[in-house]
Design a protein around this motif. Structure first.
Motif: not given
Length: 441
Positions: A173-175, A223-225, A238-242
């Motif tokens: 799961v990624s942005i 992939t959080a970053t 960081q790539q996802f928002s909180d």
């Protein structure tokens, strides 16, 4: 010959029917499961206590250990006897982070657009066998085409393909435009390569998680970053928002799935842990606050030191095949990972073994042990990360990580003592998975 066989089958069927009419039904007694006796010179049955027993015989029926007896008491008249009297025997190893359907090479970017899912599944079958022969009887595959990895997982489970038990995440799961998305190709190609698990906004990210669960994911990988090997100069932060991270973790937990995050940058690590995430892959830039969050949440770190070592060597070497964006990130992150693992270990963070193999070569997984020891773990602690620790992390402690009556017979052996020299695990000589011997040197 065929007509004779058909006639004989018909005659036997007729006789069976006649017999059934003349006598009451007799319950069938299932044939006894095959028995194997493994005679172990030295046995580390439960790495959590570090006790090495001597002169033991493991009694295995079917795919399970049923008894551990004192002495060398294998009985060839009752089953197969495996002589490991001069070996060190321990549970099958667990790698919590692999990518079975590929491996980094100079043609990796071309393979992204030339290999079908079916081809990737066949490639995965080759690497699954190689991984099993290296002594890893369970792996978590954390990023691959859904169709390829779920087919491979199911084929191994059915016994059609030799390989380790596979816990599969499928697509990360990624942005949009992030580390888990397609990057660096023409716009029309990007649309074809971008997986369904790419999302933007909390609602869409909940959809992505649910879609992965519906598709068959055992675990959710995000992939959080940014990442080293994505072909984009988007950094490692960081790539996802909180709110997106919270939506992902909560929706996964509601559907009974744990969530693990690829994360290098400290902002992404800490944001994911604050959102209730279960484990971090890599963790390159973790800080003191990260260590507090790990311990507060009971979260796990999978350091993947072998991947860091590999990308740094390739990027700095004469035969570097990375793109400029990949090279810059590899030289930045790779050399920092040993110190990261050292600080995490000293801070009391729970560590599970994982290599990111597919970045480095499949079959070289055991080289991670020496790197863990360089980071400050004792050889026993390093072995624990790949047995009882990884089993607890992946929530399979009832199926893997120990040798005990009632447990699946996942057993490996080496010649020397890995608690003295952990590199002995790089020289595997015996592999049994589920009671089946795959390697006996």
């Amino acid at each position: 010959m065929m007509r004779f066989g058909l006639a004989l089958a018909a005659l036997l069927a007729s006789a069976t029917v006649a017999s059934a009419r003349q006598s009451p039904a007799v319950p069938q007694i299932p044939s006894a499961q095959p028995t194997t006796f493994v005679e172990a010179g030295r046995l580390l049955a439960d790495p959590s206590n570090g006790i090495v027993q001597r002169g033991k015989t493991l009694v295995i029926r079917g795919n399970q250990v049923v008894e551990i007896r004192d002495g060398f008491v294998g009985d060839a008249s009752q089953g197969r006897v495996v002589d490991l009297r001069d070996s060190f025997v321990l549970p099958g190893l667990i790698d919590s982070h692999v990518h079975l359907t590929g491996q980094q090479n100079p043609n990796s970017r071309l393979e992204e657009v030339t290999q079908s899912d079916a081809t990737q599944a066949m490639v995965g079958a080759r690497y699954a066998r190689r991984t099993l022969m290296a002594g890893f009887t369970t792996v978590a595959d954390l990023g691959a085409s859904n169709e390829a990895i779920f087919a491979l997982r199911d084929a191994v489970k059915a016994g059609d393909v030799p390989g380790p038990r596979i816990i599969a995440a499928g697509s990360s799961v990624s942005i949009h435009g992030g580390h888990g998305d397609a990057n660096g190709f023409r716009e029309d190609v990007l649309h074809l390569l971008s997986p369904e698990s790419v999302c933007s906004g909390p609602e869409d990210c909940m959809r992505a998680v649910r879609t992965q669960v519906r598709s068959g994911a055992d675990i959710i990988k995000i992939t959080a970053t940014g990442g080293v090997l994505s072909n984009t100069a988007a950094g490692l932060n960081q790539q996802f928002s909180d709110p997106e991270l919270t939506a992902i973790v909560e929706s996964a937990h509601r559907m009974g799935r744990q969530v693990t995050a690829h994360a290098h940058g400290v902002d992404g690590i800490n944001a994911f842990l604050r959102a209730g995430g279960d484990s971090i892959e890599h963790g390159t830039y973790l800080d003191d606050q990260s260590i507090r969050l790990f311990k507060q949440n009971g979260a796990w770190l999978v350091p993947t030191l072998l991947a860091g070592d590999f990308v740094a060597r390739i990027a700095a070497g004469p035969n570097n095949f990375f793109t400029p964006a990949q090279t810059a990130k590899a030289l930045e992150a790779g050399p920092k990972m040993l110190d990261m693992a050292r600080r995490a270990h000293e801070g009391g963070v729970k560590i599970a073994f994982g290599t990111d193999s597919g970045v480095s070569a499949h079959g070289d997984n055991a080289k991670e042990f020496a790197l863990l020891v360089r980071a400050g773990l004792t050889p026993l602690e390093a072995v624990q990360t790949a047995t009882v620790g990884a089993a607890e992390h992946l929530r399979i402690s009832g199926e893997a990580g120990r040798i005990a009556p009632g447990m699946p017979a996942d057993i490996v052996a080496v010649s020397g003592d890995p608690l003295t020299d952990v590199t002995e695990l790089e020289r595997m000589r015996f592999v049994m998975k589920g009671g089946v011997v795959y390697r006996a040197d």
